[in-house]
Design a protein around this motif. Structure first.
Motif, PDB file in Angstrom:
ATOM      1  N   PRO A 355       0.820  -1.220   0.000  1.00 28.96           N
ATOM      2  CA  PRO A 355       0.000   0.000   0.000  1.00 28.96           C
ATOM      3  C   PRO A 355       0.854   1.271   0.000  1.00 28.96           C
ATOM      4  CG  PRO A 355       0.015  -0.966   2.189  1.00 28.96           C
ATOM      5  CD  PRO A 355       0.799  -1.904   1.316  1.00 28.96           C
ATOM      6  N   ASP A 356       1.588   1.459  -1.074  1.00 29.33           N
ATOM      7  CA  ASP A 356       2.487   2.603  -1.193  1.00 29.33           C
ATOM      8  C   ASP A 356       1.887   3.643  -2.130  1.00 29.33           C
ATOM      9  OD1 ASP A 356       2.676   1.290  -3.608  1.00 29.33           O
ATOM     10  OD2 ASP A 356       4.862   1.393  -3.736  1.00 29.33           O
ATOM     11  N   ALA A 357       2.707   4.584  -2.554  1.00 31.73           N
ATOM     12  CA  ALA A 357       2.208   5.651  -3.437  1.00 31.73           C
ATOM     13  C   ALA A 357       1.724   5.078  -4.766  1.00 31.73           C
ATOM     14  CB  ALA A 357       3.307   6.689  -3.666  1.00 31.73           C
ATOM     15  N   ALA A 360      -1.733   3.770  -4.386  1.00 26.96           N
ATOM     16  CA  ALA A 360      -2.735   4.818  -4.161  1.00 26.96           C
ATOM     17  C   ALA A 360      -3.030   5.621  -5.420  1.00 26.96           C
ATOM     18  CB  ALA A 360      -2.270   5.736  -3.030  1.00 26.96           C
ATOM     19  N   TYR A 361      -1.987   6.009  -6.161  1.00 21.60           N
ATOM     20  CA  TYR A 361      -2.244   6.703  -7.434  1.00 21.60           C
ATOM     21  C   TYR A 361      -3.116   5.821  -8.324  1.00 21.60           C
ATOM     22  CZ  TYR A 361       1.544  10.250  -6.976  1.00 21.60           C
ATOM     23  OH  TYR A 361       2.349  11.291  -6.592  1.00 21.60           O
ATOM     24  N   ALA A 364      -6.739   5.448  -6.923  1.00 24.73           N
ATOM     25  CA  ALA A 364      -7.510   6.690  -7.042  1.00 24.73           C
ATOM     26  C   ALA A 364      -7.885   6.942  -8.497  1.00 24.73           C
ATOM     27  CB  ALA A 364      -6.707   7.865  -6.488  1.00 24.73           C
ATOM     28  N   ASN A 365      -6.963   6.654  -9.395  1.00 22.50           N
ATOM     29  CA  ASN A 365      -7.222   6.913 -10.815  1.00 22.50           C
ATOM     30  C   ASN A 365      -8.405   6.102 -11.339  1.00 22.50           C
ATOM     31  OD1 ASN A 365      -5.056   8.615 -10.746  1.00 22.50           O
ATOM     32  ND2 ASN A 365      -3.739   7.407 -12.080  1.00 22.50           N
ATOM     33  N   GLN A 368     -11.965   7.359  -8.854  1.00 22.04           N
ATOM     34  CA  GLN A 368     -12.583   8.650  -9.169  1.00 22.04           C
ATOM     35  C   GLN A 368     -13.294   8.599 -10.522  1.00 22.04           C
ATOM     36  OE1 GLN A 368     -12.430  11.486  -7.015  1.00 22.04           O
ATOM     37  NE2 GLN A 368     -11.622  10.028  -5.544  1.00 22.04           N
ATOM     38  N   GLN A 402     -11.342   6.381   0.883  1.00 22.30           N
ATOM     39  CA  GLN A 402     -11.572   7.017  -0.416  1.00 22.30           C
ATOM     40  C   GLN A 402     -13.024   6.819  -0.867  1.00 22.30           C
ATOM     41  OE1 GLN A 402      -9.277   8.900  -2.273  1.00 22.30           O
ATOM     42  NE2 GLN A 402      -8.213   8.796  -0.314  1.00 22.30           N
ATOM     43  N   ALA A 470       0.769   6.382   5.931  1.00 22.78           N
ATOM     44  CA  ALA A 470      -0.665   6.087   5.930  1.00 22.78           C
ATOM     45  C   ALA A 470      -0.936   4.616   6.228  1.00 22.78           C
ATOM     46  CB  ALA A 470      -1.266   6.490   4.574  1.00 22.78           C
TER      47      ALA A 470
ATOM     48  N   PRO B 355       6.016  10.897   0.652  1.00 17.86           N
ATOM     49  CA  PRO B 355       5.366  10.366  -0.562  1.00 17.86           C
ATOM     50  C   PRO B 355       4.784   8.976  -0.345  1.00 17.86           C
ATOM     51  CG  PRO B 355       7.745  10.189  -0.759  1.00 17.86           C
ATOM     52  CD  PRO B 355       7.493  10.884   0.553  1.00 17.86           C
ATOM     53  N   ASP B 356       3.795   8.906   0.522  1.00 16.34           N
ATOM     54  CA  ASP B 356       3.156   7.633   0.866  1.00 16.34           C
ATOM     55  C   ASP B 356       1.802   7.520   0.179  1.00 16.34           C
ATOM     56  OD1 ASP B 356       1.718   9.524   2.249  1.00 16.34           O
ATOM     57  OD2 ASP B 356       1.672   8.427   4.142  1.00 16.34           O
ATOM     58  N   ALA B 357       1.010   6.548   0.612  1.00 11.44           N
ATOM     59  CA  ALA B 357      -0.301   6.346  -0.003  1.00 11.44           C
ATOM     60  C   ALA B 357      -1.193   7.568   0.188  1.00 11.44           C
ATOM     61  CB  ALA B 357      -0.966   5.099   0.592  1.00 11.44           C
ATOM     62  N   GLN B 358      -1.128   8.210   1.367  1.00 11.45           N
ATOM     63  CA  GLN B 358      -1.952   9.414   1.563  1.00 11.45           C
ATOM     64  C   GLN B 358      -1.627  10.471   0.512  1.00 11.45           C
ATOM     65  OE1 GLN B 358      -1.819  11.376   5.443  1.00 11.45           O
ATOM     66  NE2 GLN B 358      -2.670  13.254   4.587  1.00 11.45           N
ATOM     67  N   ALA B 360      -0.379  10.130  -2.384  1.00  4.02           N
ATOM     68  CA  ALA B 360      -0.748   9.730  -3.740  1.00  4.02           C
ATOM     69  C   ALA B 360      -2.250   9.780  -3.973  1.00  4.02           C
ATOM     70  CB  ALA B 360      -0.205   8.333  -4.024  1.00  4.02           C
ATOM     71  N   TYR B 361      -3.038   9.275  -3.021  1.00  4.78           N
ATOM     72  CA  TYR B 361      -4.497   9.398  -3.169  1.00  4.78           C
ATOM     73  C   TYR B 361      -4.869  10.870  -3.309  1.00  4.78           C
ATOM     74  CZ  TYR B 361      -5.671   4.607  -1.463  1.00  4.78           C
ATOM     75  OH  TYR B 361      -5.830   3.257  -1.298  1.00  4.78           O
ATOM     76  N   GLU B 362      -4.362  11.680  -2.392  1.00  4.20           N
ATOM     77  CA  GLU B 362      -4.747  13.098  -2.389  1.00  4.20           C
ATOM     78  C   GLU B 362      -4.350  13.767  -3.700  1.00  4.20           C
ATOM     79  OE1 GLU B 362      -4.623  13.957   2.440  1.00  4.20           O
ATOM     80  OE2 GLU B 362      -2.826  14.372   1.254  1.00  4.20           O
ATOM     81  N   SER B 363      -3.138  13.490  -4.149  1.00  2.00           N
ATOM     82  CA  SER B 363      -2.654  14.132  -5.373  1.00  2.00           C
ATOM     83  C   SER B 363      -3.448  13.679  -6.583  1.00  2.00           C
ATOM     84  CB  SER B 363      -1.174  13.822  -5.564  1.00  2.00           C
ATOM     85  OG  SER B 363      -0.425  14.323  -4.479  1.00  2.00           O
ATOM     86  N   ALA B 364      -3.638  12.376  -6.699  1.00  3.07           N
ATOM     87  CA  ALA B 364      -4.392  11.852  -7.841  1.00  3.07           C
ATOM     88  C   ALA B 364      -5.796  12.440  -7.858  1.00  3.07           C
ATOM     89  CB  ALA B 364      -4.454  10.328  -7.775  1.00  3.07           C
ATOM     90  N   ASN B 365      -6.387  12.572  -6.686  1.00  3.54           N
ATOM     91  CA  ASN B 365      -7.761  13.084  -6.614  1.00  3.54           C
ATOM     92  C   ASN B 365      -7.868  14.498  -7.173  1.00  3.54           C
ATOM     93  OD1 ASN B 365      -8.459  10.689  -5.461  1.00  3.54           O
ATOM     94  ND2 ASN B 365      -8.950  11.511  -3.436  1.00  3.54           N
TER      95      ASN B 365
END
Lengths: 514, 514
Positions: A355-357, A360-361, A364-365, A368, A402, A470, B355-358, B360-365
């Motif tokens: 569960p890294d970046a 999450a990217y 989320a992609n 959303q 999310q 996170a 640069p963790d999951a938080q 990345a989710y936030e940025s992608a969103n």
């Protein structure tokens, strides 16, 4: 109405009180109703072209219906051309079969009526990940999933207000024999949650078991006329429906249960690499599958499913969160709307192992865009890792957070007088701040989505709290949730009947690994 | 045309060859042109209501123009009511001033003409993060930023094909005196990149320095008629424009340069908590600022900027990636389109410290929605951490990869015969695979976005490679990029003139810390 069903309905009062105790977070939001319009990436002309291409695929290339003589006979009677196992369809046949009898939306009933979900139209139902043989958490790392993991994930889903549905194979409990684990899975969904759930599709007799267990809860008559299970039937893309999936589909359709008819496409391997090409093939496969369900029993609730990902053209590995599958998602959602059936796609899809970046990217992609596309049923909303091979406990918590945000997004813009907030702007005026004004005070509680996982503190505070990422915070959250979990009430008579059925079925057959 | 400008243009041939060597990755994509329509979250009626409310704010409440007597005089002459520093505007005055002379889109010129960007209409320009006093990377952790960090970030942006713009204060080089660092920043943008850049806005004389340096590169005449800098002027929300920002705005407008007029709103503190309320206030502030730029010099290219985030109602800390600001983004983008000016918003915004999951989710969103909203200029696309207090090297690499995906999304669906891929579907047929078919072979190279950071390998391969998370991989990537960096060519005469100007300006004044 069976005894069990009658008892269940009678028990409503006590059940509700117990349910309220286990859910201190407020009223149940059984599913979402989107106020935002769906986003369209293609106009009328483009969508018509793809529909025309799908009809050409159905007419000229055809779809294989394998290892199912009955299916071939049904298609012949319906006017299709059958050549060996290849079925070719007159243009428009599948579409008209579907439009004649498939409902545009339907209710899947939960054993707690407050949690029944409406699938289709402007509604969106979010369900957890499905199908992983492995689990991962920060304590154990990655290992094979067990029945205890299965129960844990059902409990976590039950406790997650943003998830509306208990899902199906939330993980593969590999410590139970392959031919028996579906019994424990269905029981876990019924016993440890009161949200709606998905049935077994890995063999026709396991589908029969699913329906039998559902009848013990809901009553025979109710089940035959109302979907109380939702069942994921995947095509074997390209352009094949195989005997196992057709067998499960027939059981569910004949039992009045709902079916997700889902092409599963890794574009480049199982479909063309292009968005329009993959979409036309998906539509053709889904049309054939959904029309077949109508042949089996007209009126069978069907969901047009589309699972599409791209692959790495170097290694062939599936990739997620990339833009091409999002475009397929938008196109196929629009095709489902034009056809007039509910649509399933999306989820917290990712290729990352942890569960890294990246996870999450990627997640989320898809999450959303799936919401903006107007997905009606979103499988894999929470927990997915590693292309679905693994379900992660921490990833589950992060994704479920999310999912909560998706609800707010779907609610759109409040244009009431309170939403316009002109009184607040007048009260505060230039150069002052809104923190204490009347409007802010009045809207304090509900103004903004409050993440359960995000750390919004100062750097110094975050550091003082242990500089956690996170995933670390999510680890503490799922442990607290499981520690505080209380099962929803169930009628003891129903519970006993379920256990008896399962015990009998387990002793009737030896363990197998297939 | 100045000598410098003439020399620069003459040097084209050698410059291009050198540029080609530094960019092995193919032709320059100077900016995006979206083929997707923008997504609209509000209909005509809702948008009209917000426009009406903004006019009411302008007419009845008014906007403060502080510490700038000239601004008040200009407004009085234009027909506004001035009461102390409070300016109230007849309904429609600001809108008509803007629509009379502000361009709907404009070109910001880069010193390499192939990198000039078109801002407005269906075009989107992506720029890195702006304004952080701290940097973070896996090697150093978090520390104050230096001029070397600044240069590194300019170089990384130059080498990132998905970023079209060099940005402005990519970090605050705190090892240089506050009153001199803008000189080193502007020089770094010009010398270490050939993408367009942003000027200094922290004092009018620093804006003058920016323009003077730009003239040495582009020539006096060219600069006076063509935007070669884009300059971020923030409102002091709610409803205040302060003297510093107005001073910088006037310098740039009078020099023919482009200005982003940007309300900066943490909703709940600097605006109402509601989407419609925040949007009306933002529109009012932006209308007043953009109209003022037209009073200073009609035709000044202005960009409607909207930076909105929510806050934690417990702590007051800003939050990012939540759904409410995405809705503000969609609404204000639509308001800018209706007004007829370019729009700036979005970015890889997050509250996470790492640069963790938080993160990345936030940025992608925000990144994904900003693209669908039709943002024309996206500041903060790459590198943001911790609410903008920190710019992260690894975060930069991760975000820049996402920025590359946005281009593919914006391209929409290819409906050509090759895109429809019917020949491929005919060639392969049911039950086979597409990996080796003619169509897949022909589209192999460009079929899918290839992430530079994602690991799509098997679990076993990923483990064998060291079980790295995305941040670890990004760390290796930025180090390799900096190691391989080669500066774009610059005319030695221009370079010398720039250095001379900077040396003179640095000796003319003592260091200050404000």
């Amino acid at each position: 109405m069976s005894d069990a069903r009658r008892v269940r309905l009678r028990a409503g009062g006590r059940e509700s009180r117990l349910a309220a105790r286990a859910h201190p977070s407020g009223p149940i939001v059984a599913y979402l109703t989107r106020k935002l319009p769906p986003f369209e990436v293609l106009g009328e002309e483009g969508l018509e072209t793809i529909e025309r291409n799908a009809e050409t695929i159905l007419e000229e290339i055809g779809i294989d219906f394998r290892d199912d003589a009955e299916a071939l006979a049904l298609w012949k009677d319906a006017g299709a051309t059958v050549d060996g196992e290849r079925v070719r369809f007159p243009r428009g046949l599948c579409r008209s079969l579907i439009q004649r009898s498939a409902p545009a939306e339907f209710v899947q009933h939960a054993r707690n009526p407050a949690r029944s979900v409406r699938i289709g139209g402007p509604h969106t139902v979010l369900a957890p990940a499905y199908g992983s043989p492995f689990i991962r958490n920060l304590d154990d790392g990655r290992r094979y999933a067990t029945l205890e993991d299965f129960r844990n994930l059902v409990k976590l889903t039950y406790l997650s207000p943003a998830l509306h549905h208990s899902g199906g194979t939330v993980c593969e409990p590999v410590d139970v024999a392959v031919n028996k684990r579906h019994l424990d899975m269905i029981y876990s969904h019924i016993r440890y949650s009161d949200k709606p759930f998905m049935g077994s599709v890995t063999a026709p007799e396991r589908a029969e078991d699913t329906v039998a267990l559902a009848r013990l809860v809901f009553g025979d008559d109710f089940v035959s006329e109302n979907p109380v299970t939702l069942n994921l039937v995947n095509a074997n893309s390209p352009m094949v429906w195989d005997g196992t999936m057709l067998g499960a589909l027939k059981v569910y359709a004949r039992s009045g249960q709902a079916v997700i008819v889902a092409p599963f496409v890794l574009a480049g391997a199982m479909s063309p690499v292009t968005v329009a090409g993959a979409s036309a093939q998906i539509l053709a496969e889904a049309l054939a599958g959904m029309a077949f369900a109508q042949l089996v029993r007209p009126g069978t609730p069907v969901v047009f499913g589309a699972f599409a990902s791209s692959i790495s053209m170097q290694s062939g590995a599936p990739t997620f969160g990339t833009p091409e599958p999002q475009l397929v998602l938008y196109v196929t959602a629009a095709l489902a709307r034009r056809l007039g059936v509910p649509f399933r796609s999306g989820g917290g899809l990712c290729a990352s192992k942890i569960p890294d970046a990246q996870a999450a990217y990627e997640s989320a992609n898809t999450l959303q865009h799936a919401m903006l596309a107007g997905v009606n049923f979103m499988l894999h909303t929470a927990g997915w890792l590693e292309g679905g091979l693994t379900v992660g406990y921490e990833k589950f918590i992060l994704d479920a957070d999310q999912a909560g945000m998706l609800r707010v997004l779907a609610d759109g813009v409040d244009m009431s007088a309170n939403g316009q907030a002109m009184a607040a702007i007048r009260e505060v005026g230039p150069g002052a701040h809104f923190l204490g004004c009347t409007h802010t005070q009045a809207n304090f509680e509900t103004a903004f989505y409050r993440s359960s996982v995000a750390d919004n503190n100062s750097f110094e505070q975050w550091e003082a709290d242990g500089s956690q990422d996170a995933a670390k915070r999510a680890n503490a959250i799922w442990k607290r949730m499981l520690a505080e979990y209380e099962p929803p009430a169930i009628d003891p008579g129903v519970d006993e009947a379920l256990r008896d059925y399962i015990a009998r079925r387990k002793t009737e057959q030896p363990d197998t690994s297939y």
